[in-house]
Design a protein around this motif. Structure first.
Motif, short mmCIF file in Angstrom:
data_model
loop_
_atom_site.label_atom_id
_atom_site.label_comp_id
_atom_site.label_asym_id
_atom_site.label_seq_id
_atom_site.Cartn_x
_atom_site.Cartn_y
_atom_site.Cartn_z
N ASP A 195 -16.26 -65.18 43.94
CA ASP A 195 -16.91 -63.64 44.20
C ASP A 195 -18.46 -63.61 44.59
OD1 ASP A 195 -14.16 -62.99 43.93
OD2 ASP A 195 -14.73 -61.89 42.19
N GLN A 208 -17.70 -60.80 52.28
CA GLN A 208 -16.76 -60.07 51.62
C GLN A 208 -16.45 -58.95 52.82
OE1 GLN A 208 -20.10 -60.18 50.95
NE2 GLN A 208 -20.83 -57.83 51.48
N THR A 234 -13.29 -60.08 48.23
CA THR A 234 -13.76 -61.52 48.52
C THR A 234 -12.38 -61.98 49.03
OG1 THR A 234 -13.42 -62.46 46.32
CG2 THR A 234 -15.64 -61.56 46.93
#
Length: 134
Positions: free
Chosen positions: A9, A18, A25
């Motif tokens: 992430d 993202q 993500t």
């Protein structure tokens, strides 16, 4: 302990990959990255493990290796096996650099430089070992 998902992430957010609407993500564009993540992390964890407090200088501790039985469904809930500070400072920029290496040389090099600077900070603050001079 920090998990593979947390490192992934952070790397995706550093790369600005993202989903714009919710920050997720896991997107169509990041699925290839997800498949490669554990293999990439397994190349760097052994190199930085010696700076972890879990490292036994007498050799009693095995280097943590992430399991990757099915690369299409990687186990992102497993801990990376390093101190949280070490994992959060070093692994996301390294992962971002490696994920971008085939797509964007300039950005990949920038992230690798961020990793190297963080590693240098860790090295300079690591406890030293002393041996008796005979």
């Amino acid at each position: 302990m920090v998990t593979v998902q947390e490192i992934f992430d952070m790397a995706i957010h550093l790369m600005d990959e993202q989903r714009e609407t919710d920050g997720s993500t896991v997107t169509v564009d990041t699925s290839e990255y997800k498949y490669r993540t554990i293999s990439i992390l397994n190349t760097v964890i052994p190199r930085v493990f010696k700076y972890s407090t879990q490292y036994d200088r007498d050799g009693g501790q095995n280097v943590p290796i992430l399991v990757n039985y099915d690369y299409k469904n990687p186990e992102f809930d497993q801990p990376v096996g390093l101190d949280d500070m070490l994992a959060l400072a070093l692994l996301p920029p390294y992962l971002a650099a490696e994920l971008l290496s085939a797509e964007n040389d300039v950005l990949s090099a920038w992230f690798m430089n961020q990793y190297r600077e963080a590693l240098q900070d860790v090295r300079s603050n690591a406890a030293g070992e002393f041996e008796q001079i005979s």
